[in-house]
Design a protein around this motif. Structure first.
Motif, short mmCIF file in Angstrom:
data_model
loop_
_atom_site.label_atom_id
_atom_site.label_comp_id
_atom_site.label_asym_id
_atom_site.label_seq_id
_atom_site.Cartn_x
_atom_site.Cartn_y
_atom_site.Cartn_z
N ILE A 91 37.84 58.21 22.75
CA ILE A 91 37.86 57.92 24.18
C ILE A 91 37.51 56.46 24.42
N SER A 92 38.38 55.77 25.13
CA SER A 92 38.15 54.35 25.40
C SER A 92 36.99 54.17 26.38
N LYS A 93 36.15 53.20 26.06
CA LYS A 93 35.05 52.85 26.96
C LYS A 93 35.26 51.48 27.60
N ARG A 94 36.41 50.90 27.32
CA ARG A 94 36.72 49.59 27.89
C ARG A 94 37.25 49.74 29.31
N PRO A 95 36.87 48.84 30.23
CA PRO A 95 37.36 48.95 31.61
C PRO A 95 38.86 48.68 31.75
N ARG A 126 41.00 64.10 31.48
CA ARG A 126 40.16 63.58 30.41
C ARG A 126 40.56 64.17 29.05
N VAL A 127 40.21 63.43 28.02
CA VAL A 127 40.41 63.92 26.65
C VAL A 127 39.31 64.93 26.34
N SER A 128 39.73 66.12 25.88
CA SER A 128 38.77 67.19 25.59
C SER A 128 38.99 67.71 24.17
N GLU A 129 38.23 68.76 23.83
CA GLU A 129 38.37 69.35 22.49
C GLU A 129 39.75 69.97 22.29
N GLN A 130 40.42 70.34 23.36
CA GLN A 130 41.74 70.95 23.27
C GLN A 130 42.87 69.89 23.19
#
Length: 440
Positions: free
Chosen positions: A346-350, A426-430
């Motif tokens: 998951i990107s944390k960049r703005p 959002r990106v999830s476990e699935q």
């Protein structure tokens, strides 16, 4: 007479003896006196005459007089003809403004071509008084009440210390004739009404009215220097410039601590086309609701919470369709890089967002925020108006107006660019595939 002009030139450091000076010669008493006085004082001069073709045969008479005078005195003459009426229509300006533009444009070019030091024009003390009274009637500020300046860049006025009467008496004493512009004898415009009616009336109250008014203008010129210095100091201290968008801002609380906030506003904003009515409205609403705006042809002033923000006009925000993955150019400074990846990080960049690719439906749309837009901010479960979300972040009004969103085929917001993604994507476990949107 000669000593008076000589002293005035020296006092105001108007010009030097070792350089060429151009004399604007109309043929009227003032310009003829200027030509003769500078010649007698030993200055190296050449004359320039503009024929605007506005008074028929009288214009040609003036030209012939000027030619004859310069030939008699062996002074080089530069002559130009203008189609003034056509110029005014073409540029949609008044005839007076057209003549001014043409005249000073010609003088500027002629000075460069001849490598002259100055262009000398024959304004005298009465002209300066008339200008002051005209500006007073218009409700001018201190700048307009200082009359005409002796020097403005390369334009100089050596006769500004003389009255019209002194000039005419000088020409009479040496037997020099001149031409008279008949339009100056009719009180059909404001300046003529002041010259022919107002000033003579004032002289019945005080015979030295023109001299007294001129002396007051001189005091105001000195006071203006002090005021201008104080204003420039205040500008340096109060105005904050944003190099990124070219905007300027001033804190309202700091502004209101000044001795005259309204005058500071006028001095700050007048060069950008704002008029006194607008600055008065700003002062009336300065503590009111945020978001008020006041436009000119080139800039807009925004009341933004505790600041006044002045911003140059920018190209309107556009809408761009993105049919599939790839690199897309939004404008010269912004590109959207859309790609698919199996990297679930998951990107944390703005400037980059990672979304669950299975939930995103193309085509995507990049557009400015619209009224009523809502989304589910990352980490939350309920909808929130984009306007409220941006307000909570305390973004400036310019940032709000330039904010972009990325939406999917159904118009659902995926990402407030650079700020927050929608929690539903959002990106999830699935998640098995990630859609990356990065700003370049």
């Amino acid at each position: 007479m000669l000593n008076k002009v000589k002293d005035f030139i020296a006092q105001h450091q108007l010009m030097s003896r070792d350089r060429l000076q151009i004399v604007a010669l109309s043929g009227g008493a003032d310009s003829v006196a200027l030509l003769l006085i500078l010649r007698q004082l030993g200055y190296r001069i050449e004359a320039a005459h503009c024929n605007f073709h506005l008074r028929g045969e009288e214009s040609n008479r003036d030209e012939n007089f000027v030619k004859s005078l310069c030939k008699k005195l062996d002074i080089p003459l530069h002559l130009i003809h203008f189609e003034s009426i056509e110029y005014a229509h073409l540029h949609q300006v008044s005839l007076e403004m057209a003549c001014r533009d043409l005249r000073y444009g010609y003088f500027r070019q002629l000075r460069q071509d001849l490598e002259a030091e100055t262009v000398c024009v024959a304004h005298h003390r009465d002209d300066a008084v008339e200008t002051l009274l005209m500006n007073l009637l218009r409700g001018s500020g201190i700048h307009g009440l200082t009359g005409i300046r002796a020097k403005n860049d390369y334009i100089v006025r050596p006769l500004l210390g003389l009255s019209r009467q002194e000039i005419e008496e000088y020409l009479h004493s040496i037997g020099q004739d001149y031409v008279t512009d008949s339009t100056n004898l009719v009180d059909d415009v404001v300046r003529n009404k002041i010259r022919l009616n107002v000033l003579p009336l004032l002289k019945t109250i005080n015979p030295s009215a023109a001299e007294s008014i001129s002396r007051s203008a001189g005091y105001l010129q000195e006071a203006e220097k002090v005021l201008s210095s104080a204003i420039e100091s205040q500008k340096t201290r109060l105005i904050r410039t944003n190099a990124q968008d070219g905007s300027e801002s001033v804190s309202v609380s700091e502004l209101l601590q000044l001795p005259s906030p309204s005058y500071f506003l006028h001095e700050w904003l007048a060069p950008y086309g704002f008029n006194p009515t607008q600055t008065s409205q700003m002062m009336a609403h300065i503590m009111g609701e945020s978001g008020r705006e006041y436009p000119t042809a080139t800039h807009t002033l925004y009341i933004d919470r505790q600041s006044l923000v002045l911003a140059p006009h920018q190209e309107p925000m556009k809408t761009m369709k993105i049919p599939e993955t790839g690199l897309y150019r939004y404008d010269d400074d912004l590109r959207f890089d859309i790609s698919l990846t199996d990297d679930l990080t998951i990107s944390k960049r703005p400037d980059c967002v990672t979304l669950d690719a299975s939930k995103v439906r193309f085509p995507l749309t990049v557009r400015p925020v619209a009224t009523g837009d809502s989304f589910v901010p990352f980490g939350m479960t309920g909808h929130k108006l984009v306007s409220d979300f941006i307000t909570d972040l305390k973004l400036s009004i310019l940032q709000k107006r330039r904010q972009l969103v990325v939406t999917d085929r159904d118009g659902e917001i995926l990402w407030l660019t650079g700020l927050r993604s929608d929690n539903r994507y959002r990106v999830s476990e699935q998640t098995t595939s990630v859609l990356r949107i990065a700003l370049r």
